[in-house]
Structure formats: C-alpha cells, structure tokens
Design a protein around this motif. Structure first.
Motif, PDB file in Angstrom:
ATOM      1  N   ALA A   1      -9.360  42.922 -69.886  1.00 62.07           N
ATOM      2  CA  ALA A   1      -9.349  44.368 -69.627  1.00 62.07           C
ATOM      3  C   ALA A   1     -10.725  44.830 -69.161  1.00 62.07           C
ATOM      4  O   ALA A   1     -10.840  45.642 -68.241  1.00 62.07           O
ATOM      5  CB  ALA A   1      -8.925  45.137 -70.875  1.00 62.07           C
ATOM      6  N   ALA A   2     -11.776  44.297 -69.768  1.00 65.69           N
ATOM      7  CA  ALA A   2     -13.143  44.666 -69.370  1.00 65.69           C
ATOM      8  C   ALA A   2     -13.425  44.223 -67.936  1.00 65.69           C
ATOM      9  O   ALA A   2     -14.035  44.970 -67.159  1.00 65.69           O
ATOM     10  CB  ALA A   2     -14.157  44.046 -70.333  1.00 65.69           C
ATOM     11  N   ALA A   3     -12.981  43.029 -67.563  1.00 69.48           N
ATOM     12  CA  ALA A   3     -13.198  42.538 -66.193  1.00 69.48           C
ATOM     13  C   ALA A   3     -12.461  43.417 -65.184  1.00 69.48           C
ATOM     14  O   ALA A   3     -12.999  43.744 -64.119  1.00 69.48           O
ATOM     15  CB  ALA A   3     -12.732  41.089 -66.074  1.00 69.48           C
ATOM     16  N   THR A   4     -11.247  43.819 -65.511  1.00 65.50           N
ATOM     17  CA  THR A   4     -10.476  44.697 -64.622  1.00 65.50           C
ATOM     18  C   THR A   4     -11.115  46.077 -64.573  1.00 65.50           C
ATOM     19  O   THR A   4     -11.241  46.669 -63.496  1.00 65.50           O
ATOM     20  CB  THR A   4      -9.018  44.781 -65.097  1.00 65.50           C
ATOM     21  N   LEU A   5     -11.540  46.572 -65.704  1.00 69.86           N
ATOM     22  CA  LEU A   5     -12.196  47.878 -65.762  1.00 69.86           C
ATOM     23  C   LEU A   5     -13.478  47.884 -64.940  1.00 69.86           C
ATOM     24  O   LEU A   5     -13.798  48.878 -64.280  1.00 69.86           O
ATOM     25  CB  LEU A   5     -12.474  48.261 -67.217  1.00 69.86           C
ATOM     26  N   ASP A   6     -14.200  46.781 -64.939  1.00 70.87           N
ATOM     27  CA  ASP A   6     -15.413  46.681 -64.111  1.00 70.87           C
ATOM     28  C   ASP A   6     -15.093  46.928 -62.641  1.00 70.87           C
ATOM     29  O   ASP A   6     -15.824  47.639 -61.944  1.00 70.87           O
ATOM     30  CB  ASP A   6     -16.067  45.305 -64.267  1.00 70.87           C
ATOM     31  N   ILE A   7     -13.997  46.351 -62.164  1.00 75.36           N
ATOM     32  CA  ILE A   7     -13.598  46.529 -60.761  1.00 75.36           C
ATOM     33  C   ILE A   7     -13.196  47.986 -60.514  1.00 75.36           C
ATOM     34  O   ILE A   7     -13.635  48.598 -59.539  1.00 75.36           O
ATOM     35  CB  ILE A   7     -12.440  45.571 -60.394  1.00 75.36           C
ATOM     36  N   LEU A   8     -12.372  48.536 -61.398  1.00 74.32           N
ATOM     37  CA  LEU A   8     -11.923  49.923 -61.232  1.00 74.32           C
ATOM     38  C   LEU A   8     -13.099  50.894 -61.263  1.00 74.32           C
ATOM     39  O   LEU A   8     -13.178  51.814 -60.444  1.00 74.32           O
ATOM     40  CB  LEU A   8     -10.902  50.271 -62.315  1.00 74.32           C
ATOM     41  N   GLU A   9     -14.034  50.677 -62.168  1.00 76.38           N
ATOM     42  CA  GLU A   9     -15.210  51.557 -62.257  1.00 76.38           C
ATOM     43  C   GLU A   9     -16.132  51.381 -61.053  1.00 76.38           C
ATOM     44  O   GLU A   9     -16.745  52.345 -60.604  1.00 76.38           O
ATOM     45  CB  GLU A   9     -15.970  51.308 -63.549  1.00 76.38           C
ATOM     46  N   GLU A  10     -16.228  50.170 -60.541  1.00 76.71           N
ATOM     47  CA  GLU A  10     -17.032  49.925 -59.339  1.00 76.71           C
ATOM     48  C   GLU A  10     -16.499  50.760 -58.170  1.00 76.71           C
ATOM     49  O   GLU A  10     -17.263  51.424 -57.466  1.00 76.71           O
ATOM     50  CB  GLU A  10     -16.989  48.434 -58.986  1.00 76.71           C
TER      51      GLU A  10
END
Length: 178
Positions: free
Chosen positions: A81-90
């Motif tokens: 979830a953190a890895a996916t959130l990193d992309i979404l936040e980027e």
C-alpha cells in the motif's frame, strides 16, 4: 478480470469525451500485482494526457474491492500500500505543481493501510471525490473537532461501545478520546 472481454474498450472513448468538453471523474480500482506499480504509472500518464491543462479530470485511487468469485486477488499490506501510495502522491504533487490542484486523489484506505497520516483538508481541493471515499476521514475528523471546540455544554465521563471496521477504528478512537 470482470468477465467482460469488451470492458477495456471504454479507454478509447475517454479522449473523445474530454475533447467534447465533458468533465472526467475516474476511479481506478487497483489490484495488487495486476494494475499497480508501472502499470499504474502508465494509466495515470494516459489519463492525464486526455485533456490539455488538467482542467477536467479527477482521479481517485481505490484498493481492490471486486466481488468474490471473479478473480483471485492478493490484498494490499502495509508495504505494498505504501509503494502504491508513493506513486499516487507523486502524481498528485506533479499535478498540484502544474495545474494548481492535485487531480489524483488517493482514497483514505491507502493512507490507513500504509499507516500514514491523512493529508490536510487543502490536499482534497474542496473534497471533489468525497463520494469515492477520498477525504472522508479528514472531513469527518475536522468537522468533529470543530464541533467539539464549539460545544458549550458539560461532558461527563461515560463509556460507550462503538462497532466499526478495523480501518475506521483509529479515527473513531481519536474522536472518542478527544
């Protein structure tokens, strides 16, 4: 995945709709190992290219929530979830810098699953995707705290039971303790 062999054809119509002045509100249902990671990056790039200037797009990223019996899914854990959130936040940060608003809004469950703080209200640009579970946590929390600040009555200590899902439990506990 949805047993609809023509389901992907909708993507060819998005640029045409946007060119016709139709505001696009997209919700991505992300499935671990299928359309996250680099595929998510490609999808977001494609969606952001639909209209010039980012004027008519909002995209909410949701976790996997497909009915059972369709396709074997692997649930997101804290790290994925953190890895996916990193992309979404980027992408949200890129859009904010370029267009003055986030455009890409991760749903609350990404933050909760990744055990990260929910963004401030300003991130949600007037909560345009609230019905998709985007910013609901922040709005509830802030509204509760505002009302609590305005409460003029006496609150005596008491106990009560609250039944909630595990993702919402920290919010309910935070509000109850306040």
């Amino acid at each position: 995945m949805l047993a609809n062999k023509r389901g992907g054809e909708v993507l060819q119509y998005l640029p045409k709709l946007a060119a016709g002045g139709i505001e696009l509100n997209c919700q991505l249902v992300l499935c671990r190992g299928i359309n996250d990671g680099q595929e998510l990056r490609r999808t977001l790039q494609d969606l952001l290219a639909c209209t010039p200037g980012g004027q008519h797009r909002r995209c909410a990223g949701r976790r996997d929530r497909l009915p059972q019996g369709l396709y074997k899914l692997t649930a997101y854990d804290k790290e994925s979830a953190a890895a996916t959130l990193d992309i979404l936040e980027e992408f949200a940060a890129r859009c904010r810098a370029e267009y003055g608003r986030s455009i890409v809004y991760p749903s609350d469950e990404w933050y909760l699953t990744a055990e990260r703080p929910i963004p401030p209200a300003e991130f949600y640009d007037e909560f345009a995707q609230l019905e998709d579970g985007v910013g609901m946590w922040r709005l509830y929390h802030d509204t509760f705290m505002e009302e609590l600040d305005n409460y003029a009555g006496l609150v005596l200590p008491h106990s009560l039971d609250v039944v909630t899902g595990t993702l919402a439990a920290p919010l309910i506990q935070d509000c109850a303790e306040a």
